[in-house]
Design an enzyme around this catalytic site. Structure first.
Site, PDB file in Angstrom:
ATOM      1  N   SER A 258       1.006  -1.155  -0.088  1.00 18.36           N
ATOM      2  CA  SER A 258       0.088   0.049   0.178  1.00 18.36           C
ATOM      3  C   SER A 258       0.896   1.164   0.051  1.00 18.36           C
ATOM      4  O   SER A 258       2.016   1.273   0.478  1.00 18.36           O
ATOM      5  CB  SER A 258      -0.896  -0.030   1.198  1.00 18.36           C
TER       6      SER A 258
ATOM      7  N   TYR B 246      -1.698  -0.889  10.173  1.00 15.15           N
ATOM      8  CA  TYR B 246      -1.720  -1.146   8.870  1.00 15.15           C
ATOM      9  C   TYR B 246      -0.412  -0.594   8.224  1.00 15.15           C
ATOM     10  O   TYR B 246       0.156  -1.214   7.259  1.00 15.15           O
ATOM     11  CB  TYR B 246      -2.940  -0.376   8.158  1.00 15.15           C
TER      12      TYR B 246
HETATM   13  P1  NDP Z   1     -11.167  -6.364  -0.113  1.00 17.48           P
HETATM   14  O1  NDP Z   1     -11.609  -6.516   1.371  1.00 17.48           O
HETATM   15  O2  NDP Z   1     -12.245  -5.935  -1.202  1.00 17.48           O
HETATM   16  O3  NDP Z   1     -10.876  -7.911  -0.667  1.00 17.48           O
HETATM   17  C1  NDP Z   1      -9.945  -8.497   0.152  1.00 17.48           C
HETATM   18  C2  NDP Z   1      -9.735  -9.918  -0.510  1.00 17.48           C
HETATM   19  O4  NDP Z   1      -8.807 -10.677   0.338  1.00 17.48           O
HETATM   20  C3  NDP Z   1     -11.026 -10.708  -0.424  1.00 17.48           C
HETATM   21  O5  NDP Z   1     -10.930 -11.877  -1.582  1.00 17.48           O
HETATM   22  C4  NDP Z   1     -10.901 -11.570   0.811  1.00 17.48           C
HETATM   23  O6  NDP Z   1     -11.447 -12.716   0.910  1.00 17.48           O
HETATM   24  C5  NDP Z   1      -9.237 -11.934   0.890  1.00 17.48           C
HETATM   25  N1  NDP Z   1      -8.849 -12.035   2.371  1.00 17.48           N
HETATM   26  C6  NDP Z   1      -8.763 -11.057   3.121  1.00 17.48           C
HETATM   27  N2  NDP Z   1      -8.339 -11.708   4.374  1.00 17.48           N
HETATM   28  C7  NDP Z   1      -8.170 -13.009   4.008  1.00 17.48           C
HETATM   29  C8  NDP Z   1      -7.807 -13.992   4.777  1.00 17.48           C
HETATM   30  N3  NDP Z   1      -7.563 -14.038   6.188  1.00 17.48           N
HETATM   31  N4  NDP Z   1      -7.238 -15.215   4.143  1.00 17.48           N
HETATM   32  C9  NDP Z   1      -7.765 -15.280   2.835  1.00 17.48           C
HETATM   33  N5  NDP Z   1      -8.118 -14.391   1.953  1.00 17.48           N
HETATM   34  C10 NDP Z   1      -8.458 -13.187   2.644  1.00 17.48           C
HETATM   35  O7  NDP Z   1      -9.853  -5.688  -0.315  1.00 17.48           O
HETATM   36  P2  NDP Z   1      -9.260  -4.864  -1.405  1.00 17.48           P
HETATM   37  O8  NDP Z   1      -9.385  -5.565  -2.588  1.00 17.48           O
HETATM   38  O9  NDP Z   1      -9.275  -3.487  -1.235  1.00 17.48           O
HETATM   39  O10 NDP Z   1      -7.673  -5.228  -1.025  1.00 17.48           O
HETATM   40  C11 NDP Z   1      -6.845  -6.062  -1.494  1.00 17.48           C
HETATM   41  C12 NDP Z   1      -5.359  -5.649  -0.967  1.00 17.48           C
HETATM   42  O11 NDP Z   1      -4.951  -4.558  -1.605  1.00 17.48           O
HETATM   43  C13 NDP Z   1      -5.350  -5.911   0.321  1.00 17.48           C
HETATM   44  O12 NDP Z   1      -3.768  -6.229   0.853  1.00 17.48           O
HETATM   45  C14 NDP Z   1      -5.087  -4.357   0.789  1.00 17.48           C
HETATM   46  O13 NDP Z   1      -4.065  -3.868   2.105  1.00 17.48           O
HETATM   47  C15 NDP Z   1      -4.410  -3.559  -0.360  1.00 17.48           C
HETATM   48  N6  NDP Z   1      -4.831  -2.148  -0.690  1.00 17.48           N
HETATM   49  C16 NDP Z   1      -6.020  -1.891  -0.886  1.00 17.48           C
HETATM   50  C17 NDP Z   1      -6.368  -0.611  -1.134  1.00 17.48           C
HETATM   51  C18 NDP Z   1      -7.734  -0.069  -1.291  1.00 17.48           C
HETATM   52  O14 NDP Z   1      -7.721   1.288  -1.251  1.00 17.48           O
HETATM   53  N7  NDP Z   1      -8.815  -0.879  -1.537  1.00 17.48           N
HETATM   54  C19 NDP Z   1      -5.323   0.511  -1.125  1.00 17.48           C
HETATM   55  C20 NDP Z   1      -3.988   0.107  -0.827  1.00 17.48           C
HETATM   56  C21 NDP Z   1      -3.732  -1.209  -0.685  1.00 17.48           C
HETATM   57  P3  NDP Z   1     -13.130 -12.994   1.391  1.00 17.48           P
HETATM   58  O15 NDP Z   1     -13.823 -12.574   0.165  1.00 17.48           O
HETATM   59  O16 NDP Z   1     -13.017 -14.543   1.553  1.00 17.48           O
HETATM   60  O17 NDP Z   1     -13.137 -11.936   2.683  1.00 17.48           O
END
Ligand code: NDP
Length: 237
Positions: free
Chosen positions: A132, A146
Site C-alpha cells: 500500500s 496497517y
Molecule cells: P477487499 O476487502 O475488497 O478484498 C480482500 C480480499 O482478500 C478478499 O478476496 C478476501 O477474501 C481476501 N482475504 C482477506 N483476508 C483474508 C484471509 N485471512 N485469508 C484469505 N483471504 C483473505 O480488499 P481490497 O481488494 O481493497 O484489498 C486487497 C489488497 O490491497 C489488501 O492487501 C489491501 O491492503 C491492499 N490495498 C487496498 C487498497 C484499497 O484502497 N482498496 C489500497 C492499498 C492497498 P474473502 O472474500 O473471503 O473475505
C-alpha cells in the site's frame, strides 16, 4: 491475448476487489489460476465459474495452512499475495489479538508464502505482493498497524530479492493508493479527504492494479526486483 498460456498462477485472497481483478486478468490471458478466499464462499464460487479458475478456502492468518496451500499448488510460475486488511481506530483502544491477526495476514503470510513458493518456482518465477502507499505515507491517525504491516513488505522484497535473484526469481511490491473495492468504496465517508491528497482525484480501479501486476509477471519485467511500484494518483507524492 494469451500472454500467460501454460503458466500456473496462485493468488492468495482472490475472491473480491483487487484480488478478483488479478484473477480475471491472468485467467483472460490463458493462465491456470487458483485463488484463495477466507469467508466469501459464494463470491469465490461465482468468480471460479466465470473465469475457469479454481477457488480454495485458506485463511491467510493460518501460517501452516498458507504454507501447505502454496506447497500443494505445485511449481508456480507466479505467486500473488493480495490478502490483507486494515484495523481502524485509536491504537490505545485496540484489541491486541486483532492487531496480531492483522500482522499474521499482512506480514507473516506474504513472507512464508513467498519462501515456500520459491522452493519450487522455475527460473523466471515471479512473486508479487500487494502492499500500500501507506507503507510510504500515513497521513491520518488510527491506522498505524496497517502502515507498519505495509512498510514491512518493503523490507521483505528488498531482502528476498537477494535470496531469490540467483535462482532467476523476482519479487516486487505493488503499492496502491485508494482503490474502489468493498474495503474502500469510492462513495464512502473518507472519499473527499483521500482525494484531497491526490493529483488524480478519483479512486483507482482494481483492473488498473491488475494491469501493473500483469506487467510485473510478464517477460518485460525480468530485470525488475526488490522494488516498490506505486499506483496511487500521487496520494504519496
Ligand atoms: P477487499 O476487502 O475488497 O478484498 C480482500 C480480499 O482478500 C478478499 O478476496 C478476501 O477474501 C481476501 N482475504 C482477506 N483476508 C483474508 C484471509 N485471512 N485469508 C484469505 N483471504 C483473505 O480488499 P481490497 O481488494 O481493497 O484489498 C486487497 C489488497 O490491497 C489488501 O492487501 C489491501 O491492503 C491492499 N490495498 C487496498 C487498497 C484499497 O484502497 N482498496 C489500497 C492499498 C492497498 P474473502 O472474500 O473471503 O473475505
Amino acid at each position: 491475448m494469451a500472454a500467460f498460456q501454460g503458466k500456473s498462477v496462485l493468488v492468495l485472497g482472490g475472491s473480491r476487489g483487487i484480488g478478483a481483478a488479478i484473477v480475471r486478468r491472468f485467467a483472460a490471458e490463458g493462465a491456470a489460476v487458483t485463488f484463495t478466499y477466507a469467508g466469501s464462499r459464494d463470491a469465490a464460487a461465482r468468480l471460479a465459474s466465470e473465469t475457469g479458475s479454481t477457488a480454495v478456502q485458506t485463511d491467510s492468518a493460518d501460517r501452516d495452512a498458507v504454507i501447505a496451500r502454496v506447497r500443494d499448488s505445485g511449481p508456480l510460475d507466479v505467486l500473488v499475495v493480495n490478502s490483507g486488511f486494515a484495523v481502524f481506530g485509536d491504537a490505545l483502544e485496540q484489541d491486541p489479538d486483532e492487531i496480531d491477526r492483522l500482522f499474521r495476514v499482512n506480514i507473516h503470510a506474504p513472507y512464508h508464502a513467498s519462501v515456500e513458493a520459491a522452493r519450487r518456482m522455475p527460473e523466471g518465477g515471479r512473486i508479487i505482493v500487494i502492499g500500500s502507499v501507506n507503507g510510504d505515507r500515513m497521513p491520518v491517525p488510527g491506522m498505524a498497524s496497517y502502515a507498519l504491516s505495509k512498510s514491512a513488505l518493503q523490507g521483505l522484497a528488498r531482502g528476498l530479492a537477494r535470496d531469490f535473484g540467483p535462482r532467476g526469481i523476482t519479487i516486487n511490491i505493488v503499492q496502491p493508493g485508494p482503490i474502489d473495492t468493498d474495503a474502500n468504496p469510492e462513495d464512502g465517508p473518507m472519499r473527499d479527504l483521500m482525494h484531497s491528497f491526490m493529483a488524480i482525484k478519483r479512486h483507482g480501479r482494481p483492473e488498473e492494479v491488475a494491469g501493473m501486476v500483469a506487467w510485473l509477471a510478464g517477460p518485460e519485467a525480468g530485470f525488475v526486483t526488490g522494488a516498490m511500484h506505486t499506483i496511487d494518483g500521487a496520494f504519496g507524492a
